[in-house]
Design an enzyme around this catalytic site. Structure first.
Site, PDB file in Angstrom:
ATOM      1  N   HIS A 115      -2.674  -1.342  -4.605  1.00 41.24           N
ATOM      2  CA  HIS A 115      -4.138  -1.390  -4.685  1.00 41.24           C
ATOM      3  C   HIS A 115      -4.700   0.029  -4.625  1.00 41.24           C
ATOM      4  O   HIS A 115      -3.995   0.968  -4.228  1.00 41.24           O
ATOM      5  CB  HIS A 115      -4.722  -2.255  -3.558  1.00 41.24           C
ATOM      6  CG  HIS A 115      -4.439  -1.727  -2.175  1.00 41.24           C
ATOM      7  ND1 HIS A 115      -5.024  -0.585  -1.675  1.00 41.24           N
ATOM      8  CD2 HIS A 115      -3.647  -2.197  -1.199  1.00 41.24           C
ATOM      9  CE1 HIS A 115      -4.607  -0.368  -0.451  1.00 41.24           C
ATOM     10  NE2 HIS A 115      -3.748  -1.325  -0.141  1.00 41.24           N
TER      11      HIS A 115
ATOM     12  N   SER B 285       0.832  -1.207   0.000  1.00 40.71           N
ATOM     13  CA  SER B 285       0.000   0.000   0.000  1.00 40.71           C
ATOM     14  C   SER B 285       0.870   1.263   0.000  1.00 40.71           C
ATOM     15  O   SER B 285       1.693   1.440  -0.889  1.00 40.71           O
ATOM     16  CB  SER B 285      -0.949  -0.047   1.206  1.00 40.71           C
ATOM     17  OG  SER B 285      -1.938   0.944   1.116  1.00 40.71           O
TER      18      SER B 285
END
Length: 232
Positions: free
Chosen positions: A135, A112
């Site tokens: 993501h 992330s």
């Protein structure tokens, strides 16, 4: 007694700040070791049971690295699942702005918002078993269902993909493809990249471990010393 006090201070620094000075190498290079472990904590404190890296600790430390005549390079060890986006980006921007040699090493993972942190150094490594997860930006807490909220999330996502592309060899378009991949992650959107894959995609510079990261940092410090000598 002085040695005992020094060792005690060293242990306290590791415990409280996740950092230590490396200055006993053959080249006599003065290196700051910084660890980014667990969740990146921003304005809100994380659960007491969760390991966290606090950005209010890191920012002054990074300013010290830049301003100190003693510290010649920075080695960053990463094993994080991500966390606060704004805090993570502020740390990444700070690292990227340092004028001194910087090398990062992804250990277990840098997921992330850990992605920008991993690529913010001047050279990056990842261990063979290391992973990176890319993501879309997620919302936590209350979300107001209006067009402006979606627009802000898209802009935040664009800031992340732009930073990644500007500090690595992967294009922003390719990052967005990986980010919106619906076939890779179970019950989620995005892509998991292991060590070799992260390098092939151009996100990370090289697969390697601690010895490789330190070797590269020593080389960069030697080059910086030579340039400084030429200027002087």
């Amino acid at each position: 007694m002085a040695d005992e006090e020094r060792e005690e201070q060293r242990n306290e620094q590791i415990k409280e700040m996740g950092s230590v000075n490396l200055d006993e190498n053959q080249k006599k290079h003065r290196i700051k070791l910084l660890t980014i472990i667990g969740e990146i904590e921003g304005h809100e404190a994380v659960s007491g049971n969760t390991k966290a890296t606090k950005y209010e600790h890191l920012l002054p430390m990074l300013a010290e690295v830049e301003d100190s005549e003693e510290i010649e390079g920075l080695l960053i060890l990463l094993n994080t699942l991500g966390g606060d986006v704004e805090a993570g980006l502020s740390i990444a921007e700070m690292i990227a702005s340092l004028s001194k040699p910087t090398v990062s090493l992804v250990l277990g993972g840098s997921h992330s918002i850990g992605g920008p942190l991993a690529v913010s150094s001047k050279y990056s490594f990842i261990v063979p078993s290391g992973t990176m997860v890319i993501h879309p930006v997620r919302s936590s807490g209350m979300f107001i269902g209006v067009e402006q909220s979606l627009r802000n999330m898209i802009r935040t996502q664009d800031r992340i993909t732009r930073f990644l592309s500007e500090h690595s060899r992967i294009s922003q378009e390719r990052i967005e493809e990986l980010m919106l991949n619906q076939k890779e992650l179970v019950k989620d959107v995005g892509t998991l990249l292991e060590g070799e894959e992260a390098v092939k995609e151009g996100l990370i510079d090289e697969v390697g471990g601690m010895s490789d990261a330190l070797r590269k940092l020593h080389e960069m410090i030697d080059e910086a010393r030579e340039k400084k000598g030429e200027i002087m």
